[in-house]
Design a protein around this motif. Structure first.
Motif, PDB file in Angstrom:
ATOM      1  N   ASN A 112      32.143  32.886  94.793  1.00  0.00           N
ATOM      2  CA  ASN A 112      31.965  33.681  93.567  1.00  0.00           C
ATOM      3  C   ASN A 112      31.800  32.814  92.333  1.00  0.00           C
ATOM      4  N   LEU A 113      31.148  31.666  92.502  1.00  0.00           N
ATOM      5  CA  LEU A 113      30.842  30.804  91.373  1.00  0.00           C
ATOM      6  C   LEU A 113      29.461  31.146  90.831  1.00  0.00           C
ATOM      7  N   ASP A 114      29.207  30.773  89.609  1.00  0.00           N
ATOM      8  CA  ASP A 114      27.926  31.080  88.964  1.00  0.00           C
ATOM      9  C   ASP A 114      26.951  29.907  88.975  1.00  0.00           C
ATOM     10  N   PHE A 115      27.491  28.681  89.038  1.00  0.00           N
ATOM     11  CA  PHE A 115      26.653  27.493  88.923  1.00  0.00           C
ATOM     12  C   PHE A 115      27.066  26.444  89.947  1.00  0.00           C
ATOM     13  N   LEU A 116      26.089  25.626  90.319  1.00  0.00           N
ATOM     14  CA  LEU A 116      26.333  24.466  91.179  1.00  0.00           C
ATOM     15  C   LEU A 116      25.846  23.228  90.448  1.00  0.00           C
ATOM     16  N   ALA A 117      26.729  22.246  90.280  1.00  0.00           N
ATOM     17  CA  ALA A 117      26.369  20.958  89.698  1.00  0.00           C
ATOM     18  C   ALA A 117      26.134  19.969  90.829  1.00  0.00           C
ATOM     19  N   THR A 118      25.033  19.223  90.774  1.00  0.00           N
ATOM     20  CA  THR A 118      24.712  18.270  91.837  1.00  0.00           C
ATOM     21  C   THR A 118      24.419  16.889  91.281  1.00  0.00           C
ATOM     22  N   ALA A 119      24.678  15.898  92.116  1.00  0.00           N
ATOM     23  CA  ALA A 119      24.298  14.521  91.801  1.00  0.00           C
ATOM     24  C   ALA A 119      24.156  13.760  93.112  1.00  0.00           C
ATOM     25  N   PRO A 120      23.239  12.787  93.177  1.00  0.00           N
ATOM     26  CA  PRO A 120      23.092  11.967  94.383  1.00  0.00           C
ATOM     27  C   PRO A 120      24.198  10.926  94.460  1.00  0.00           C
ATOM     28  N   CYS A 121      24.501  10.498  95.682  1.00  0.00           N
ATOM     29  CA  CYS A 121      25.598   9.555  95.883  1.00  0.00           C
ATOM     30  C   CYS A 121      25.277   8.147  95.397  1.00  0.00           C
ATOM     31  N   ASP A 122      24.000   7.876  95.076  1.00  0.00           N
ATOM     32  CA  ASP A 122      23.603   6.501  94.743  1.00  0.00           C
ATOM     33  C   ASP A 122      23.352   6.290  93.253  1.00  0.00           C
ATOM     34  N   ALA A 123      24.000   7.090  92.408  1.00  0.00           N
ATOM     35  CA  ALA A 123      23.867   6.930  90.959  1.00  0.00           C
ATOM     36  C   ALA A 123      25.255   6.741  90.346  1.00  0.00           C
ATOM     37  N   PRO A 124      25.878   5.587  90.591  1.00  0.00           N
ATOM     38  CA  PRO A 124      27.291   5.403  90.225  1.00  0.00           C
ATOM     39  C   PRO A 124      27.579   5.232  88.741  1.00  0.00           C
TER      40      PRO A 124
END
Length: 202
Positions: A99-111
């Motif tokens: 029941n969340l409204d948003f998903l935040a994403t990031a790749p594992c190779d951007a430290p």
């Protein structure tokens, strides 16, 4: 919550660590970065969110690490074309189930991602279906915030049998482009040499 300024309680975070790491020569998600692992450095950016998941291949070192980070492990649907959007789709389904409204994403190779990257994307998203980072070197479409409602058009696109580029899918959805001044903060460690370069002071 307002539509223009979503609160973090309505956001789930997902680290994308399901790639093959062909150019890196080893599983880059668990490569050392300073005193930590590369995926751990990125995972810190999701600490403020209500829930956290990691997209990882079954049996991978990233999946093992996800367990230790107490993150939900998400696997791509093998019936869909392989690529990062397959991971994003599983993240959207996961966020919808919570029941969340948003998903935040990031790749594992951007430290080196800015600590406020998702705060700024959420501030900018407004009524757009997604918002992603842009710098002087180009677009960074996986550093993004997605409306959970994008699950339907994304699944429809992937069920067509072809994995579109992340950039083209976001363009079709009229996603918001959010400018960041520090291009180095979004650099990807696609190779071992690139990772060493990111470890050196700018």
């Amino acid at each position: 919550m307002t539509e223009s300024h979503p609160t973090t309680e309505r956001v789930g975070g997902m680290l994308l660590a399901g790639g093959q790491s062909r150019r890196f020569g080893a599983e880059k998600a668990v490569a050392r970065f300073g005193e930590t692992l590369m995926m751990d450095a990125v995972a810190e950016r999701f600490a403020r969110f209500a829930d956290f998941a990691i997209s990882a291949r079954p049996g991978s070192a990233a999946a093992t690490r996800a367990t230790r980070l107490h993150a939900t492990i998400l696997n791509d649907d093998p019936s869909l074309p392989s690529g990062p959007l397959a991971g994003v789709l599983e993240g959207l389904k996961w966020a919808h189930a919570r029941n969340l409204d948003f998903l935040a994403t990031a790749p594992c190779d951007a430290p080196l991602l800015p600590t406020d990257v998702f705060e700024r994307l959420l501030d900018a998203i407004g009524l757009a279906p997604a918002a992603f980072a842009v710098t002087s070197v180009g677009d960074h479409p996986l550093c993004a915030v997605w409306q959970v409602a994008l699950q339907t058009p994304l699944e429809h696109s992937l069920r067509g049998g072809v994995h579109p580029s992340v950039r083209s899918f976001l363009a079709e959805q009229h996603a918001e482009r959010v400018w960041f001044d520090d291009a180095r903060a979004f650099a990807n460690a696609n190779t071992a040499d690139a990772l060493l370069a990111l470890e050196r002071p700018a």
